[in-house]
Design a protein around this motif. Sequence first.
Motif, PDB file in Angstrom:
ATOM      1  N   TRP A   1      -2.617   6.223  10.222  1.00  0.00           N
ATOM      2  CA  TRP A   1      -3.775   6.885   9.855  1.00  0.00           C
ATOM      3  C   TRP A   1      -4.295   7.948  11.058  1.00  0.00           C
ATOM      4  O   TRP A   1      -4.465   8.918  10.740  1.00  0.00           O
TER       5      TRP A   1
ATOM      6  N   LEU B   1      -2.143  11.443   3.420  1.00  0.00           N
ATOM      7  CA  LEU B   1      -3.447  10.941   2.846  1.00  0.00           C
ATOM      8  C   LEU B   1      -3.745   9.923   2.950  1.00  0.00           C
ATOM      9  O   LEU B   1      -4.994   9.195   2.477  1.00  0.00           O
ATOM     10  N   GLN B   2      -3.054   8.799   3.696  1.00  0.00           N
ATOM     11  CA  GLN B   2      -3.288   7.367   3.604  1.00  0.00           C
ATOM     12  C   GLN B   2      -4.413   7.078   4.477  1.00  0.00           C
ATOM     13  O   GLN B   2      -5.088   6.177   4.285  1.00  0.00           O
TER      14      GLN B   2
ATOM     15  N   PHE C   1      -7.349   8.437   4.181  1.00  0.00           N
ATOM     16  CA  PHE C   1      -8.236   8.390   3.191  1.00  0.00           C
ATOM     17  C   PHE C   1      -8.203   7.386   2.007  1.00  0.00           C
ATOM     18  O   PHE C   1      -9.222   7.072   1.350  1.00  0.00           O
ATOM     19  N   LEU C   2      -6.957   7.047   1.742  1.00  0.00           N
ATOM     20  CA  LEU C   2      -6.634   6.215   0.479  1.00  0.00           C
ATOM     21  C   LEU C   2      -6.529   4.616   0.962  1.00  0.00           C
ATOM     22  O   LEU C   2      -6.958   3.765   0.566  1.00  0.00           O
ATOM     23  N   ASP C   3      -5.237   4.605   1.739  1.00  0.00           N
ATOM     24  CA  ASP C   3      -4.744   3.268   1.928  1.00  0.00           C
ATOM     25  C   ASP C   3      -3.740   3.222   2.894  1.00  0.00           C
ATOM     26  O   ASP C   3      -2.734   4.168   2.773  1.00  0.00           O
TER      27      ASP C   3
ATOM     28  N   GLY D   1       0.901  -1.266  -0.103  1.00  0.00           N
ATOM     29  CA  GLY D   1       0.244   0.111  -0.058  1.00  0.00           C
ATOM     30  C   GLY D   1       0.983   1.419  -0.089  1.00  0.00           C
ATOM     31  O   GLY D   1       0.350   2.346  -0.024  1.00  0.00           O
TER      32      GLY D   1
ATOM     33  N   CYS E   1      -2.162  11.109  10.591  1.00  0.00           N
ATOM     34  CA  CYS E   1      -2.900  12.084   9.681  1.00  0.00           C
ATOM     35  C   CYS E   1      -3.826  12.797  10.105  1.00  0.00           C
ATOM     36  O   CYS E   1      -3.765  13.975   9.879  1.00  0.00           O
TER      37      CYS E   1
ATOM     38  N   HIS F   1       0.805   8.990  -1.154  1.00  0.00           N
ATOM     39  CA  HIS F   1       0.208   9.634  -0.217  1.00  0.00           C
ATOM     40  C   HIS F   1       0.423   9.428   1.179  1.00  0.00           C
ATOM     41  O   HIS F   1       0.050  10.354   1.919  1.00  0.00           O
ATOM     42  N   TYR F   2       1.543   8.739   1.647  1.00  0.00           N
ATOM     43  CA  TYR F   2       1.899   8.585   2.793  1.00  0.00           C
ATOM     44  C   TYR F   2       2.906   9.905   3.114  1.00  0.00           C
ATOM     45  O   TYR F   2       2.951  10.437   4.325  1.00  0.00           O
TER      46      TYR F   2
ATOM     47  N   PRO G   1     -10.749   8.299   8.039  1.00  0.00           N
ATOM     48  CA  PRO G   1     -10.705   9.612   7.543  1.00  0.00           C
ATOM     49  C   PRO G   1     -11.174  10.816   8.621  1.00  0.00           C
ATOM     50  O   PRO G   1     -11.724  10.782   9.599  1.00  0.00           O
TER      51      PRO G   1
END
Length: 378
Positions: free
Chosen positions: A142, A129-130, A132-134, A120, A145, A124-125, A205
């Motif tokens: 998470w 944004l992980q 929201f994404l993966d 994954g 974030c 985005h890391y 999220p």
Amino acid sequence: MSEGVTTAHTPAARLDGLDVLRALAILAVLFFHAPAVIRDAVGPGLRFAFAHGWMGVDLFFVLSGYLIGRQVFGPLAEPDLGSRLRAFWVKRWVRTLPLYFVVLAFYALKPWTFGTPFVGGGWHYALFLQNFLDARDFEQSWSLCVEEHFYLVLPLLAFGLRGRHWPALAWLLPVGVSLVARWLVWRQLPTDMPPHELPALLSWPTHLHLDGLAMGVFLAKTAPVWRQWSAARRAGCGALGVAVLAVAIGRAGPLLLDGVGVWVFSALAAGFALVLVGVESLKLPAAPRWGIQQVAMLSYGAYLWHGPVVRVFERKHLTLGAWGLDLLAFLGATLAVAWVTYVTVEKPFLRLRDRLLPRPAAREAAGTDAPAPVATPP
């Protein structure tokens, strides 16, 4: 993790009660994520407790909201909006980002150093944004974030939109936002959704998990009132918080089934906020204080590093033959790795931060320092 790590030259700024909460939160997280050989060996009672360790993240969010809120609602050392924003973001980002990117580099280099993929992994890391994404391989990030998004928005509200002067209840509005948002998500979930996929959808999220941060900011805003309460009244708040947590845990169970994920984070935020009021002024004897402070000081690193430590224990099938010894070995190894990076990464950047900031802002940062929460739901 975690919350409230102060620099070495300001030990008097620590509050024993908050250190106790930090230590309890990180230990709960580590128990929850303990290697399978430990979780499978404990009795039913401890297994039940371990299964609820993910709730430590909500305690960390309340702590973070409270400590960061104390910064924005405290006396202003900077004369204008630009310097206030700069000072706030330097305090937070120089505190949290260096170690995060060290650990992220560890994950990114896994294919070459350990021969295993960074599952994954992606751009985005680097942009937080992980959630929201993966976030499969470095999934505990998470919650960091959510924290970094909080750092970005809070000073804009407090300084740019004069939120320092808003009524205290206005800072509880994000609790309602997250409640409604989670309900809308829950309504659209398929009925056959696997339980292990629910946390990522219902709580990761940022807009779905503002409860604890908002409750902590509310505590910071109202602190001049409740910190004047009698010891008996504050203890009563703490007891009420324990009761709220007991009801929430008893109704929720370890999984977010049957719509539990809609309301449980708000209930946990309220319960932990009441507990914080009850224990913030706690004074510890010298003997336990040192150990609790060390665990609290290392909690941010333990949060970031516990995943790789668990994988080493499980893939190497490490065991000392008794789950109690295995648990002590796991906790010791995680805190040892955290201590190494605290000395080599965190402390040098704390000193750099103090050089970058004006002297009053640097002193304020040292007194109310609070890195990210260090927990992750199942």
